[in-house]
Design a protein around this motif. Structure first.
Motif, PDB file in Angstrom:
ATOM      1  N   SER A   1       0.836  -1.201   0.000  1.00 36.20           N
ATOM      2  CA  SER A   1       0.000   0.000   0.000  1.00 36.20           C
ATOM      3  C   SER A   1       0.873   1.253   0.000  1.00 36.20           C
ATOM      4  CB  SER A   1      -0.921   0.014   1.221  1.00 36.20           C
ATOM      5  OG  SER A   1      -1.701   1.185   1.242  1.00 36.20           O
ATOM      6  N   GLU A   2       2.005   1.195   0.672  1.00 38.21           N
ATOM      7  CA  GLU A   2       2.903   2.343   0.702  1.00 38.21           C
ATOM      8  C   GLU A   2       3.418   2.668  -0.704  1.00 38.21           C
ATOM      9  OE1 GLU A   2       6.842   3.969   3.131  1.00 38.21           O
ATOM     10  OE2 GLU A   2       6.298   1.849   3.212  1.00 38.21           O
ATOM     11  N   GLU A   3       3.828   1.619  -1.445  1.00 37.36           N
ATOM     12  CA  GLU A   3       4.299   1.829  -2.822  1.00 37.36           C
ATOM     13  C   GLU A   3       3.170   2.343  -3.711  1.00 37.36           C
ATOM     14  OE1 GLU A   3       7.615  -1.814  -2.895  1.00 37.36           O
ATOM     15  OE2 GLU A   3       5.549  -2.144  -3.547  1.00 37.36           O
ATOM     16  N   LEU A   4       2.009   1.742  -3.551  1.00 36.28           N
ATOM     17  CA  LEU A   4       0.840   2.129  -4.332  1.00 36.28           C
ATOM     18  C   LEU A   4       0.488   3.596  -4.089  1.00 36.28           C
ATOM     19  CD1 LEU A   4      -1.633   1.320  -6.094  1.00 36.28           C
ATOM     20  CD2 LEU A   4      -2.756   0.599  -3.987  1.00 36.28           C
ATOM     21  N   THR A   5       0.477   3.993  -2.840  1.00 39.24           N
ATOM     22  CA  THR A   5       0.125   5.366  -2.477  1.00 39.24           C
ATOM     23  C   THR A   5       1.181   6.354  -2.952  1.00 39.24           C
ATOM     24  OG1 THR A   5      -1.049   4.527  -0.533  1.00 39.24           O
ATOM     25  CG2 THR A   5      -0.492   6.875  -0.552  1.00 39.24           C
ATOM     26  N   LYS A   6       2.444   5.983  -2.811  1.00 41.80           N
ATOM     27  CA  LYS A   6       3.530   6.857  -3.250  1.00 41.80           C
ATOM     28  C   LYS A   6       3.445   7.112  -4.753  1.00 41.80           C
ATOM     29  CE  LYS A   6       8.582   7.348  -3.185  1.00 41.80           C
ATOM     30  NZ  LYS A   6       9.866   6.704  -2.798  1.00 41.80           N
ATOM     31  N   GLU A   7       3.233   6.046  -5.533  1.00 42.23           N
ATOM     32  CA  GLU A   7       3.117   6.202  -6.986  1.00 42.23           C
ATOM     33  C   GLU A   7       1.890   7.042  -7.354  1.00 42.23           C
ATOM     34  OE1 GLU A   7       3.333   2.688  -9.350  1.00 42.23           O
ATOM     35  OE2 GLU A   7       4.888   1.779  -8.106  1.00 42.23           O
TER      36      GLU A   7
END
Length: 485
Positions: free
Chosen positions: A22-28
């Motif tokens: 979720s962190e990667e998804l949100t950052k992108e």
């Protein structure tokens, strides 16, 4: 992360399988939003701390379908500790000390708040041009309006920058921008979703709803935020059904009423042609489509603007420069504080509606205007309920045209008000209603409006899903995005 080719289900599967966090998804997602914001102006506040919230969800583990999924929120929905402005100067410094019930429910489900989307000031408008923070831009053509008042939410979903967004709908403010941007948008039955913590415009008309590319995604989000709330006495205690699990695209035996008055004389023939084609699709799928009449529809705009403006006049009296919000400087007495704070803090459209509503509620005008509007509203409710006792759905166009140019109508209030003529009925009667992408007219999206009887959101979701699976409009890439690529 481009959400044009994703759904909540596909994202959930990737999160569960640890193909992405979720962190990667949100950052992108935030990077994508920032890269387009100069062109779109879809957000008032971008939540750059969202990655921290996402990291916490990752640490706690992905649970429900919305766990770790980034969602945008209209900026008239209170978010504790995050600026909530209703796109007005008078609330430009307002930091809520509590969150709206709908936002709390998303938090509990593990959804990630991407930020607060732009809107017409206090949700008063049909183009997002009345926003203190400037106009948002249509996802398909940046020279055109995204609709309103939930224009920022519609744009960010249509461009693939968010999988879903919350909006509010008082007279069409979810459905009209959804139609203009080629996405699905639904407002539920009045009382299905709590309004506690939503900046009030017109209390008997305001409703919180959802916008997304796919019908099933809106069903997932809506059932998460729906339900009774002790903070809001107008919410229903009816059980919230699992709309997503019960999706059914079988249209055999479904009866659809098409009011002849919806074929408004001012409606673009190309819009009507697109709607006719969508109705033909339903016929091919086994539905019965019949023309009916709603004779009181011709009074809908007048009734709506008397009632909505009257309620707005009452609701907005709290903004006085004393307790919170913008406060005028260099004032000499309390009267001057009130007058200057409101004069400087409110925009022209908000002032226009406050004056209209205050007049309609005045002693000399109450019987002739507000009382009469309330009586006609009752007649209109009875007409709609009578039709829905014989039919499953009422269908027609959402708007009389496709998205119009920025600046084209903003100086003509009556022309702007007429944008809502086809969407207002559902709000006056408290009925669930949605805009479903039906096709294109001159390269711009057209939405089909569906209305059902109270608390029958399932019929809308099913019919919308059936049309979606036929035309696959969610696969369409907005023209402006193609040109940028």
């Amino acid at each position: 992360m481009d959400y044009l080719n994703q759904s909540i289900d596909s994202l959930h599967e990737q999160l569960v399988n640890k193909e992405i966090t979720s962190e990667e998804l949100t950052k992108e997602t935030l990077q994508r939003i920032h890269s387009k914001e100069d062109k779109l102006n879809a957000f008032v506040t971008i939540n750059d701390d969202a990655t921290k919230d996402a990291a916490k969800v990752d640490a706690d583990g992905i649970k429900g379908r919305l766990s770790g999924i980034p969602i945008a929120v209209k900026d008239n929905i209170l978010t504790k500790g995050m600026l909530t402005t209703a796109s007005s100067k008078i609330l430009s410094n307002f930091m809520p000390i509590y969150s709206a019930t709908v936002f709390e429910k998303l938090n509990q489900a593990g959804a990630i708040n991407l930020g607060k989307t732009n809107l017409d000031e206090f949700a008063m408008g049909s183009s997002t041009e009345t926003s203190y923070y400037g106009t948002s831009h249509n996802a398909w053509d940046h020279t055109k309006v995204p609709g309103g008042s939930s224009g920022g939410s519609a744009t960010t979903v249509a461009t693939g920058d968010a999988i879903a967004a919350l909006g509010t709908d008082t007279g069409g403010s979810i459905r009209q921008p959804s139609s203009f941007n080629g996405i699905f948008g639904i407002k539920p039955t009045y009382g299905r979703v709590s309004r506690w913590g939503v900046v009030a415009f017109s209390s008997s008309l305001d409703e919180v709803g959802v916008m997304s590319k796919r019908v099933e995604d809106s069903a997932e989000v809506l059932q998460t935020i729906a339900g009774h709330d002790d903070h809001d006495a107008t919410t229903s205690e009816r059980e919230v059904t699992d709309w997503r699990a019960n999706l059914n695209k079988d249209m055999h035996g479904i009866k659809i009423a098409v009011p002849k008055e919806f074929w408004h004389e001012g409606t673009d023939p190309k819009v009507l042609k697109t709607i006719d084609e969508a109705l033909d699709t339903y016929k091919k799928l086994g539905a019965t489509v019949e023309e009916i009449s709603l004779p009181t529809l011709k009074h809908a705009v007048e009734v709506y603007y008397v009632i909505a403006s009257s309620e707005a006049s009452s609701n907005l009296q709290r903004y006085d420069g004393v307790r919170y919000g913008y406060r005028a400087k260099d004032v000499k007495n309390i009267k001057q504080l009130f007058v200057n704070s409101r004069s400087e803090g409110f925009g022209d459209e908000v002032k226009r509606r406050i004056m209209l509503g205050t007049f309609a509620l005045s002693a000399g005008a109450y019987d002739a205007y507000f009382k009469k509007a309330a009586q006609v509203r009752t007649i209109f409710i009875n007409e709609l309920n009578d039709v829905l006792s014989k039919y499953d759905l009422i269908a027609g166009p959402v708007t009389t045209s496709t998205a119009f140019g920025i600046g084209e109508k903003i100086d003509d209030p009556l022309a702007m008000y007429m944008n809502d003529i086809l969407t207002i009925p559902a709000n006056l009667a408290g009925l669930p209603a949605a805009s479903v992408p039906a096709g294109l007219a001159d390269g711009m999206p057209v939405g089909l409006q569906l209305m059902a009887k109270q608390f029958d959101e399932q019929s809308i979701f099913n019919a919308a899903y059936a049309l979606q699976e036929e035309n696959k409009f969610y696969q369409q890439i907005p023209t402006a995005l193609k040109e940028e690529d």
